[in-house]
Design an enzyme around this catalytic site. Structure first.
Site, PDB file in Angstrom:
ATOM      1  N   HIS A  80       0.933  -1.309  -0.071  1.00  0.00           N
ATOM      2  CA  HIS A  80      -0.215  -0.154  -0.100  1.00  0.00           C
ATOM      3  C   HIS A  80       1.253   1.023  -0.127  1.00  0.00           C
ATOM      4  O   HIS A  80       2.172   1.631   0.531  1.00  0.00           O
ATOM      5  CB  HIS A  80      -1.076   0.348   1.283  1.00  0.00           C
ATOM      6  CG  HIS A  80      -2.062  -0.792   1.090  1.00  0.00           C
ATOM      7  ND1 HIS A  80      -2.538  -1.117   2.456  1.00  0.00           N
ATOM      8  CD2 HIS A  80      -2.709  -1.212  -0.139  1.00  0.00           C
ATOM      9  CE1 HIS A  80      -4.306  -1.469   1.730  1.00  0.00           C
ATOM     10  NE2 HIS A  80      -4.348  -2.213   0.905  1.00  0.00           N
ATOM     11  N   CYS A 176      -2.228   2.715  10.194  1.00  0.00           N
ATOM     12  CA  CYS A 176      -2.703   1.749  10.212  1.00  0.00           C
ATOM     13  C   CYS A 176      -3.837   1.707  10.969  1.00  0.00           C
ATOM     14  O   CYS A 176      -4.565   0.963  10.746  1.00  0.00           O
ATOM     15  CB  CYS A 176      -1.744   0.776   9.255  1.00  0.00           C
ATOM     16  SG  CYS A 176      -1.682   0.378   8.044  1.00  0.00           S
TER      17      CYS A 176
END
Ligand code: NAD
Length: 616
Positions: A80, A176
């Protein structure tokens, strides 16, 4: 914004007054992990390559009415964008450059000033240092190196380090664990996206020959993305298939690169999108327009005034020059130096197609040259290759075809001279290309019995032998040419002798390391290239024997369709030459002396078989 409809979440957001947009089915976009706003709200950095698709980016640009900058992730560990990229306040950027392809790195460097780029080392990157939370001057981060802490502190950030190793196991760190729902976004912003899309059509034995997977791999490997719009599968073994593929690329430049690779594979635009090629005039002799289309070895056609015109003199690395006269339109493949004011040159990649033979299952498995499927033969396969080359040489000779040999001096040093001379004498060679050295060492052997000072019978260096070749050069210079040296009886055997005696044209192209040179060596390289090109005209097969320089030069001048056999002890040379994507070229990794002796043996066997058949 979501990539998949989950009715409960949708209605929940809508009840809160949000507008929910949905991406088309099967178009993945992984949300905040792959979309990070510049901290001043000027644009959105968007990642693709592993989880999110490039084609989702134009939707983001439209729905958020913002500029989207696409970045391609290229290291699986950083799947990501937020695992390797963290925009910070004040225009700073914390990032790990090797996680991106080179084009994306260029884009980053163009957008962020060098003094604001904080590139981190691998050790910090794998601890997800970029997966940080930044609020004003505070950066909340997993444990990182002292060096990185120092660099961040130096530019005014306050580091809050917190061990997050348990979370690393799940593939994330500080960022995250958060979801930022409010971000400053600049008021004066507009939908902009660099992503370009084009549709191409592929036809042929797409599945059988692996053509479609090869094409799709090329798109992805070169930083693009694709969507198969239509696939018509041929039902019978002989029927062909067709596919329309939408290709997307993060910029015009990359789109052009990808499309030209696909053109080489035979891709064309779908009928409704076919248009003429873009032409630009030559305004200075010998110089093409900036964006000129670079030719390949494949037979090519260009569309001018609504008609497809076949390109003449096909070769690699040329420009396509178009001349329009009342008699008609001609398209020629020209090297840059030959371009002339008054011609037009194809630029861009539209209105161009290559003619590829449909490669069917049968053709791929056929006996004839099946070993030549662009592959490199290892020692185990040498004998098989030799058998097939011999058979082909015999066919070409019997039908009056043309074989061109390009050879380096190693042919002589390895004892291959007697075999090459045999091939010339027996009519298997119609032209010889090489450098100064093959001729020098060949005549050194015939006049003094040594090659580079080594006695060819005893295999030992002769005292003073290193000067032998210079003496030969000197003598031939005195005669004025190789032919005259032969006529005068100075050279009485060998490769050059047989060429002269059998009227086999040869061209010796000069190089910086040439001693002498021999009077026949062409030191004007432009002229040498022209001589080579002329001798290569109409060749059915080229035997490339142990000369990297001359073999690669010849390879670039030769269009697809000419069988090429490259023999070299170095697999890298062989791979370079056989990797032309054309089924006719092959490489043989072996000693050239051994190859030639096996070849001559095999040809003799064929001849005696033929003679027996004639007597019976
Ligand atoms: N005295 C001279 O004037 C002189 C001497 C040497 C080279 N040159 C010139 O320099 C240029 C480059 O020379 P080149 O073509 O020899 O060098 P090159 O490096 O281009 O090619 C030599 C090739 O031979 C391969 N090779 C080595 N041993 C082999 C073996 N046993 N079997 C098969 N392949 C083997 C190597 O891997 C290499 O690819 C030429 O133009 C040549 O004429 C001039």
């Amino acid at each position: 914004m979501k990539s998949k409809a989950t009715p409960f979440t949708n209605s929940r957001f809508e009840k809160q007054g949000y507008t929910v947009y949905e991406l088309p089915k099967d178009l993945p976009f992984e949300g905040a992990g792959d979309a990070l706003l510049d901290r001043e709200g000027r644009w959105l950095w968007a990642g693709y390559g592993f989880r999110s698709e490039l084609d989702s980016h134009p939707y983001l640009a439209k729905w958020l009415n913002i500029e989207v900058i696409s970045l391609r992730l290229s290291d699986e560990r950083f799947y990501h964008l937020d695992t390797c990229f963290c925009p910070l306040t004040g225009g700073y950027l914390l990032y790990y450059p090797p996680a991106f392809d080179s084009y994306s790195n260029k884009v980053i460097e163009m957008r962020v000033a060098p003094e604001k780029l904080i590139a981190i080392e691998e050790a910090d990157a794998i601890n997800f240092a970029c997966n940080a939370v930044n609020i004003n001057k505070i950066v909340v981060i997993n444990k990182v190196s002292d060096l990185l802490k120092k660099r961040l502190t130096k530019v005014g950030f306050e580091i809050v380090e917190t061990p997050l190793t348990e979370f690393l196991k799940a593939g994330g760190a500080a960022k995250c664990l958060t979801l930022r729902v409010t971000e400053p976004v600049m008021a004066d912003r507009h939908e902009t996206v660099m992503v370009e899309s084009r549709t191409i059509r592929m036809e042929g034995h797409l599945l059988d020959s692996g053509l479609i997977s090869h094409a799709l791999d090329l798109v992805v490997e070169n930083g693009g993305s694709f969507q198969v719009l239509n696939f018509k599968l041929g039902e019978q073994r002989q029927s062909t298939s067709s596919a329309d593929v939408k290709v997307s690329a993060p910029s015009h430049e990359i789109m052009e690169e990808i499309i030209s690779l696909l053109i080489d594979l035979g891709a064309v635009p779908p009928p409704q999108e076919i248009c003429d090629a873009n032409l630009e005039p030559v305004i200075q002799d010998g110089v093409g327009p900036d964006d000129f289309y670079v030719s390949t070895i494949y037979p090519t056609e260009v569309r001018v005034n609504g008609q497809w015109v076949r390109v003449q003199n096909q070769r690699m690395d040329g420009a396509l020059a178009i001349t329009e006269t009342p008699e008609g339109i001609t398209a020629k493949c020209k090297i840059l130096r030959d371009l002339k004011v008054g011609e037009k040159v194809v630029v861009d990649v539209v209105g161009i197609r290559t003619i590829r033979k449909a490669e069917s299952r049968e053709q791929r498995n056929s006996q004839e040259f099946s070993f030549m499927s662009g592959s490199v033969s290892s020692e185990r396969r040498v004998e098989l290759v030799v058998e097939q080359v011999a058979w082909e040489l015999r066919q070409i000779r019997d039908r009056g075809g043309k074989v061109v040999v390009t050879a380096g001096p190693v042919v002589i040093h390895t004892g291959g001279s007697e075999h090459l001379t045999h091939l010339i004498r027996e009519g298997y060679v119609q032209a010889l290309l090489g450098g100064n050295a093959i001729a020098v060492h060949d005549m050194e052997q015939s006049t003094m019995g040594t090659s580079l000072g080594v006695d060819m019978k005893r295999g030992i260096a002769v005292r003073g032998g290193h000067r032998h070749h210079l003496k030969v050069i000197n003598s031939v210079r005195r005669y004025g040419s190789i032919a005259k040296a032969v006529e005068a009886g100075f050279v009485t055997s060998g490769v050059m002798y047989e060429c002269v005696k059998n009227n086999i044209p040869f061209s010796l192209a000069g190089s910086i390391r040439d001693d002498g040179p021999l009077p026949d060596t062409q030191m004007d390289l432009v002229k040498a290239q022209e001589e080579y090109a002329e001798l290569l005209q109409g060749a059915d097969m080229i035997l490339m024997l142990s000369s990297m320089l001359h073999s690669i030069g010849v390879g670039n001048m030769t269009p697809a369709g000419v069988k090429m056999v490259c023999v070299d002890i170095n697999p890298a040379v062989v791979t370079k030459l056989s990797d032309r994507g054309s089924i006719e070229s092959t490489g043989v990794v072996t000693d050239v002396g051994l190859f030639l002796s096996l070849l001559v043996n095999q040809l003799d066997k064929l001849t005696s078989r033929y003679n027996v058949a004639q007597t019976v």
